[in-house]
Scaffold this active site. Sequence first.
Site, mmCIF file in Angstrom:
data_model
loop_
_atom_site.group_PDB
_atom_site.id
_atom_site.type_symbol
_atom_site.label_atom_id
_atom_site.label_comp_id
_atom_site.label_asym_id
_atom_site.label_seq_id
_atom_site.Cartn_x
_atom_site.Cartn_y
_atom_site.Cartn_z
ATOM 1 C CE LYS A 1 35.046 44.959 48.097
ATOM 2 N NZ LYS A 1 35.864 44.251 47.118
ATOM 3 C CG HIS B 1 32.930 47.197 39.545
ATOM 4 N ND1 HIS B 1 34.306 47.298 39.607
ATOM 5 C CD2 HIS B 1 32.661 46.521 38.403
ATOM 6 C CE1 HIS B 1 34.839 46.724 38.558
ATOM 7 N NE2 HIS B 1 33.859 46.260 37.795
ATOM 8 N NE ARG C 1 34.264 50.839 42.142
ATOM 9 C CZ ARG C 1 35.240 49.956 42.173
ATOM 10 N NH1 ARG C 1 35.862 49.625 41.045
ATOM 11 N NH2 ARG C 1 35.610 49.384 43.307
ATOM 12 N NE ARG D 1 42.879 36.423 38.614
ATOM 13 C CZ ARG D 1 42.054 37.428 38.923
ATOM 14 N NH1 ARG D 1 42.132 38.004 40.120
ATOM 15 N NH2 ARG D 1 41.151 37.852 38.049
ATOM 16 C CD GLU E 1 41.962 46.891 39.055
ATOM 17 O OE1 GLU E 1 43.080 46.946 39.581
ATOM 18 O OE2 GLU E 1 41.313 45.824 38.945
ATOM 19 N N GLY F 1 33.894 40.404 45.217
ATOM 20 C CA GLY F 1 33.527 39.755 43.964
ATOM 21 C C GLY F 1 34.331 38.495 43.709
ATOM 22 N NE ARG G 1 39.878 49.344 42.906
ATOM 23 C CZ ARG G 1 41.048 48.997 43.427
ATOM 24 N NH1 ARG G 1 41.812 49.924 43.981
ATOM 25 N NH2 ARG G 1 41.459 47.739 43.406
ATOM 26 C CB SER H 1 32.178 40.649 36.079
ATOM 27 O OG SER H 1 33.301 40.419 36.903
ATOM 28 C CD GLN I 1 35.506 39.802 40.265
ATOM 29 O OE1 GLN I 1 34.348 39.616 40.655
ATOM 30 N NE2 GLN I 1 36.357 40.579 40.910
#
Length: 440
Positions: free
Chosen positions: A422, A352, A356, A34, A325, A103, A397, A174, A176
């Site tokens: 990542k 994701h 997941r 960001r 997350e 993402g 993750r 999302s 995002q």
Amino acid sequence: MGDNDQVSHWNAPVAGTPVHAVVPVPGSKSLTNRALVLAALADAPARVSGTLRSRDTDLMIGALTALGTRIEGPSGPLAPGDTELVVTPGRLHGADVECGLAGTVMRFVPPVAALATGTSTFDGDPAARVRPQATVLDALRALGADVTGDSLPFSVSGAGSVRGGRVEMDASASSQFVSGLLLSAARFDDGLELVHVGRSGVPSGPHIEMTLAMLRESGVSVEHPTASSWRVAPGPISAVDRVVEPDLSNATPFLAAAAVTGGTVRVPRWPVSTTQPGDAIRGILRDMGASVTLETADGADHGTLVVVGPERLSPVNLDLSAIGELTPTVAALCALATGPSRLTGIAHLRGHETDRLAALAAELTAVGCGVTELDDGLEITPAPLHGAPWRAYADHRMATAGAIVGLVVPGVEVDDIDSTAKTMPGFTTMWAEMLAGRMT
């Protein structure tokens, strides 16, 4: 490059004794990316310190550089290990953008490309091509941008400006999608009025709050009049020098190591107040029986988080919709608890890096845990566990969840530990040093 570039199949080491370590954690990916976008769109150069250097953040640096932003190290051209960056906005132009599996790149950079002059093409890893993307692209079209395609690969043809205005979209897959538009919206001619129209809420609300806070720090007039709407006034984005907090979500596997081994892990520079969703791990670990203390000096804005694991982990019933997350870490903890746990509010995790929910169900089942996949979550029933191959699905993750289980279950072999690069290059070295008590 870190050790993860040389290791693929990885036998997760067992902790023969309780873990006792101090674990410094690199900067936050969410804050770093960001900050980079806002700096690229700002009205003057800015310095971003404490940045995470990982695959996702390097992809963001590469994308913004390709579009015309100059990003340098503290003393000149950017070097691989530089965490203090000087970002100088430039005239934006079309470019080829590599998204990898990030993402934040595939959702945050298209609005930036719409402000450029020329055509930008976007592509990424095969797994990224199936991640939800059309929502933000359709919204850009409605705001006046020229976009071809609905998923990777796609292209954005910019004419140097975006009309902006009001747009409705379903962002239930999302957060995002919302953040991606908000970050660039002040540069749109008419700003932005964004309304979420999905039947369910936007997941990962803390990530949107993070975006709003950073916009306000940059002098942007932004409002959040209802739970499902946001307004950004057109205007300049001020250059702000920022210091990035440690990545609290990346800290959670190390804190989990204390919890599952009955040990003690200390993470320095933990912020007293933060917008990072990873901070919620404190309450979750307490609910599971751990002792959690944030040691701070009077008036300090950060301290050292100390987690001491219990003799036995208690089961939990959690709505993780705001902090999805953390699910892989929490699921690994639940597999080692004393009774059944239920994790809900996380249907969006199917979109994701991998699905997941399906991935966690498959891998926990493979090591002997009882798992029921729900429409929006998982029911996890502990059972005697045994070693087995653990698939990471190219998902950082998922890989760290396997490492947590492997601390107390011999024979867990993670098939793609490289995927941790990542967001956390050098993970296996950090893990080994934690187990050896060598981290300081």
